[in-house]
Design an enzyme around this catalytic site. Structure first.
Site, short mmCIF file in Angstrom:
data_model
loop_
_atom_site.label_atom_id
_atom_site.label_comp_id
_atom_site.label_asym_id
_atom_site.label_seq_id
_atom_site.Cartn_x
_atom_site.Cartn_y
_atom_site.Cartn_z
N HIS A 107 0.85 -1.19 0.00
CA HIS A 107 0.00 0.00 0.00
C HIS A 107 0.88 1.24 0.00
CE1 HIS A 107 -4.07 1.76 1.35
NE2 HIS A 107 -3.30 2.76 0.97
N GLU A 298 -10.25 15.33 10.34
CA GLU A 298 -9.78 15.05 8.99
C GLU A 298 -10.79 15.65 8.02
OE1 GLU A 298 -8.10 11.26 6.60
OE2 GLU A 298 -10.14 11.02 7.35
N GLU A 443 -7.08 15.42 0.97
CA GLU A 443 -7.23 14.84 2.31
C GLU A 443 -6.27 15.57 3.24
OE1 GLU A 443 -6.72 10.62 2.22
OE2 GLU A 443 -8.22 10.33 0.65
N ARG A 445 -4.92 15.97 7.19
CA ARG A 445 -4.85 15.42 8.55
C ARG A 445 -3.88 16.26 9.37
NH1 ARG A 445 -4.51 11.15 4.88
NH2 ARG A 445 -6.25 9.70 4.93
#
Length: 567
Positions: A107, A298, A443, A445
């Site tokens: 990943h 998030e 995204e 965070r």
């Protein structure tokens, strides 16, 4: 380019997008080999490695990374059953001029295992996931977990929960090996609030900063061979192994773990993106307001849409009245499946229909909004892992770029607003030329930094000369594989990121597992960024490089990309 070549390229892009959009393939592409031909079989097409250690299973397999952009059709893959097997493989590789690459779940986007198009004729991939998976937990305050590096976070977190322990933050996918997560400084999102008193052993930086001891396969000058060596925090080489980018092979780690907590996650889909990512001083529900309120947020936002998906976690010992109790992770099934409409739109985009991008991104966000309602998961509560883990292997594959911005907590909104402004500006310029280079989400965070004595190569490592930089904003943005015009967009955005977050306000480093060092040809191709900008962003770059080289002088644990990045 000839008409035939252009048509083949277009078809290839469309095939790739259609393939990654197919839910069945996405599940199958949990990066397990699609074929396994044992060494010695008449079906094998590769020349067997000479003198390979007896008793260690070896087979010809396919290697794929997360986005399916790195694909090696046939490479020898060994299945190490014990740490001693890895030692035997390292000494064999050293003797015969081969290289070993550890494989977890794959990943990753970056070429840390094998680069795309690399010559792997003298490479053996070592699978850690079949046997190097032992996990043991020690209770206490704090407690600890010892795991072999092929164990997944799913397994580790489940075992911790059984003992009343957990992690304050963790990665969104759990189907990752702990070895892979630590190698690149994997992280979650979250900070303690001003009034919070976290349990002993809580960590709010990278997971690598929680490691207290590790065992690695290293070269011993005294023995003239590779051996297993255990390092603790007192050992000089320890910090280089905590984030090693694949320049080492760890077989086991021990990490601290805190008392487990019950966590609530509220999912919001009703705040305009201009407010959430607005400039400092913006009133209302900004990123900073959520950070101040709960410390754990998030934001996931698709371009050409008006509202992001906000995930806001808070520690909640008792179940809130309106929250839904969850007893297992991955509550958002709708976000990990692909609809036929999404697949069809991606196919049109890949075939040159970029103007379909707004329709695709609006569909993606509409699925989030309706999914939260239909599944009743807009407000969930349970043990920490059950809401922290939410990305399954069946999710749609994306190509993601990422950077870590170190700044002060008070400047987080400025970091986010600057990023959002650059993103919109660059996107508008491309759109004015008829290009739609991004169709995946931003995204964002936010975590704490790793301590000053943490991993040398951690993107989150604190800067001693800027103690006020106590916070990391992780900036990620994505598109789907094969999207026309993506590389130039990513290149321009990266240049703005390096130029913006500098000086007294912030600093920036690459997120190792994502894309970075872009040119118009793609990621990891900008020689200036690779050779100068990135090393300069880390105070201890040379120390890490020299330490890793000293424990693997023959570069058995390396590849062509790492030879250039960490010579």
């Amino acid at each position: 380019m000839s008409d035939d070549s252009a048509r083949r390229t277009s078809l290839t892009r469309r095939a790739l997008l259609t393939a990654t959009a197919a839910a069945g393939l996405a599940a199958a592409a949990g990066l397990q080999p699609s074929h396994r031909i044992p060494a010695g079989s008449a079906a094998a097409t590769l020349t067997p490695p000479p003198g390979f250690p007896a008793g260690i299973p070896l087979s010809q397999q396919v290697f794929r990374n997360w986005s399916l952009e790195i694909l090696v059709e046939d490479v020898w893959t060994a299945s190490a059953r014990t740490p001693d097997d890895v030692v035997a493989l390292a000494n064999w590789a050293h003797e015969h001029g081969y290289r070993l690459r550890a494989r977890g779940k794959g990943h990753t986007w970056s070429p840390l295992v094998v680069p795309a198009g690399a010559d792997t004729s003298r490479t053996v991939i070592v699978d850690t996931t079949s046997h190097l998976t032992a996990v043991s937990v020690r209770g206490g305050d704090p407690g600890s977990v010892t795991a072999q590096t092929g164990a997944t976070l799913d397994t580790i977190l489940a075992r911790l929960e059984e003992s009343g322990l957990g992690l304050a933050t963790t990665t969104a996918p759990g189907d990752l090996t702990i070895g892979g997560v630590l190698a690149i400084g994997g992280h979650g999102t979250g900070l303690p609030t001003a009034t919070e008193h976290p349990s002993a052993g809580s960590g709010f930086g990278t997971l690598s900063s929680l490691v207290t001891s590790l065992t690695a396969v290293v070269w011993s000058t005294a023995d003239g061979r590779y051996v297993l060596k255990t390092f603790t925090r007192a050992d000089p080489g320890f910090r280089a192994f905590l984030v090693h980018l694949g320049r080492a092979f760890l077989t086991e780690v021990t990490m601290t773990a805190a008392a487990n907590t019950r966590v609530r996650c509220q999912n919001w889909y009703d705040v305009n993106v201009g407010t959430v990512f607005g400039p400092p001083g913006t009133g209302g529900r900004t990123i900073s307001s959520y950070l101040e309120g709960t410390g754990r947020v998030e934001a996931i936002w698709f371009p050409f849409t008006d509202v992001p998906w906000l995930k806001v976690w808070s520690v909640a010992p008792a179940k809130p009245v309106l929250a839904k109790k969850i007893d297992a992770p991955y509550p958002y099934a709708f976000a990990n499946r692909v609809t036929e409409d999404m697949s069809a739109l991606l196919g049109e985009i890949a075939a040159g229909g970029g103007d379909k991008t707004p329709a695709f991104t609006k569909l993606a966000m509409a699925i989030v909004g309706s999914g939260l309602i239909v599944t009743g998961t807009w407000d969930v509560w349970g043990w920490s892992k059950n809401s922290l883990l939410y990305v399954e292997p069946t999710t749609l594959r994306i190509v993601e770029a990422g950077w870590a911005v170190l700044t002060s907590r008070a400047q987080v909104q400025r970091v986010v607003s600057d990023f959002y402004g650059h993103y919109r500006s660059v996107l508008a310029a491309h759109q004015s030329r008829g290009s739609y280079p991004v169709n995946g989400p931003i995204e964002l965070r936010i975590t704490g930094t790793d301590p000053h004595d943490g991993p040398f190569l951690s993107p989150a490592l604190a800067r001693p000369d800027h103690p006020e930089w106590d916070t990391v904003v992780w900036l990620d943005f994505a598109t789907y594989p094969g999207t026309p015009g993506a590389a130039p967009f990513f290149h321009e955005m990266e240049q703005r990121i390096w130029q913006t977050y500098t000086g007294s306000y912030a600093t920036v480093r690459p997120e190792w597992s994502k894309g970075w060092a872009y040119t118009d040809s793609g990621p990891w191709t900008n020689l200036s960024v690779l050779g100068s900008t990135v090393p300069a962003a880390f105070d201890d770059w040379r120390t890490a490089q020299d330490t890793l080289n000293s424990y693997d002088p023959a570069r058995v644990f390396s590849n062509a990309f790492l030879d250039a990045l960490l010579p």
